[in-house]
Enzyme design. Structure first.
Site, PDB file in Angstrom:
ATOM      1  N   ALA A  99       7.813 -14.916   2.718  1.00 51.57           N
ATOM      2  CA  ALA A  99       7.670 -14.978   1.264  1.00 51.57           C
ATOM      3  C   ALA A  99       8.663 -14.021   0.628  1.00 51.57           C
ATOM      4  O   ALA A  99       9.187 -13.115   1.274  1.00 51.57           O
ATOM      5  CB  ALA A  99       6.241 -14.608   0.858  1.00 51.57           C
ATOM      6  N   ASP A 100       8.901 -14.239  -0.646  1.00 51.90           N
ATOM      7  CA  ASP A 100       9.731 -13.318  -1.409  1.00 51.90           C
ATOM      8  C   ASP A 100       9.251 -13.323  -2.847  1.00 51.90           C
ATOM      9  O   ASP A 100       8.635 -14.297  -3.302  1.00 51.90           O
ATOM     10  CB  ASP A 100      11.209 -13.691  -1.327  1.00 51.90           C
ATOM     11  CG  ASP A 100      12.096 -12.491  -1.622  1.00 51.90           C
ATOM     12  OD1 ASP A 100      11.920 -11.454  -0.946  1.00 51.90           O
ATOM     13  OD2 ASP A 100      12.918 -12.565  -2.540  1.00 51.90           O
ATOM     14  N   ILE A 101       9.529 -12.246  -3.546  1.00 48.13           N
ATOM     15  CA  ILE A 101       9.094 -12.109  -4.934  1.00 48.13           C
ATOM     16  C   ILE A 101      10.250 -11.598  -5.774  1.00 48.13           C
ATOM     17  O   ILE A 101      11.022 -10.748  -5.322  1.00 48.13           O
ATOM     18  CB  ILE A 101       7.856 -11.174  -5.030  1.00 48.13           C
ATOM     19  CG1 ILE A 101       7.302 -11.131  -6.454  1.00 48.13           C
ATOM     20  CG2 ILE A 101       8.174  -9.777  -4.523  1.00 48.13           C
ATOM     21  CD1 ILE A 101       5.925 -10.495  -6.552  1.00 48.13           C
ATOM     22  N   MET A 102      10.371 -12.134  -6.966  1.00 46.33           N
ATOM     23  CA  MET A 102      11.408 -11.720  -7.916  1.00 46.33           C
ATOM     24  C   MET A 102      10.773 -11.508  -9.282  1.00 46.33           C
ATOM     25  O   MET A 102       9.963 -12.318  -9.727  1.00 46.33           O
ATOM     26  CB  MET A 102      12.481 -12.800  -8.081  1.00 46.33           C
ATOM     27  CG  MET A 102      13.264 -13.124  -6.853  1.00 46.33           C
ATOM     28  SD  MET A 102      14.384 -11.796  -6.425  1.00 46.33           S
ATOM     29  CE  MET A 102      14.555 -12.109  -4.680  1.00 46.33           C
TER      30      MET A 102
END
Length: 197
Positions: free
Chosen positions: A74-77
């Site tokens: 996962a990644d978050i911005m």
């Protein structure tokens, strides 16, 4: 049906959220270059990074001849006015980020990828978060706690940073780093059911 899952993430928040679902998590490395491409939109960047992390983790699993359990990345911005706010690299950068977020609404994008049996399933979730107006004293006191330094946008909704949130439209767990509703739907596609349906 199995509930073992590789989690290629160093985020303690993602680990805690998935462990709360009763999943047996196994760590897996996924080192990639996370540099944004020129003119890349936040949600596209977020999706690409989550996908590339998953591909890197798959390569590690194959190279190390590890068991074939599904892999989650996962990644978050955080984005405001089209600008991507990553993790601050120093305190002054955290100050600048919090000043930008103060009294305004910003977007948080969280991308999730799950792979198994040479298939990749992915989603991206968007939330809108509105901050109250922050005083300089609040900003500096918050930074002094150390909490903002390992978080996109320089705040953590699940801890002390939550006191700045005036309104949230979207997923609380998504803003933490892993939208649970969407993640469970992806896991179901690789035969991991949290609860029988």
């Amino acid at each position: 049906m199995h509930k073992k899952l590789y989690l290629a993430s160093n985020s303690p928040r993602r680990w805690a959220l998935l462990q709360n679902l009763g999943l047996a998590l196994l760590p897996l490395a996924s080192e990639i270059d996370e540099t944004a491409h020129a003119n890349e939109m936040a949600q596209d960047y977020c999706s690409r990074i989550a996908r590339e992390k998953n591909q890197a983790a798959q390569a590690v699993r194959i190279r190390q001849n590890l068991a074939e359990y599904p892999i989650l990345t996962a990644d978050i911005m955080v984005s405001i006015d089209g600008e991507i706010l990553g993790k601050p690299s120093h305190q002054q950068q955290a100050v600048e980020m919090l000043k930008k977020l103060s009294g305004r609404t910003h977007q948080v994008y969280t991308a999730v990828c799950v792979s198994a049996n040479q298939q990749l399933f992915e989603c991206i979730h968007s939330s809108e978060v509105t901050f109250k107006r922050l005083s300089e004293a609040e900003i500096y006191a918050y930074i002094a706690t150390g909490e903002p330094m390992d978080k996109a946008g320089a705040y953590g909704i699940q801890a002390l940073g939550g006191i700045f949130i005036q309104h949230l439209a979207g997923s609380f767990t998504g803003v933490m780093g892993l939208p649970i509703f969407e993640t469970v739907a992806l896991l179901k596609k690789v035969n991991i059911e949290v609860l029988p349906s």
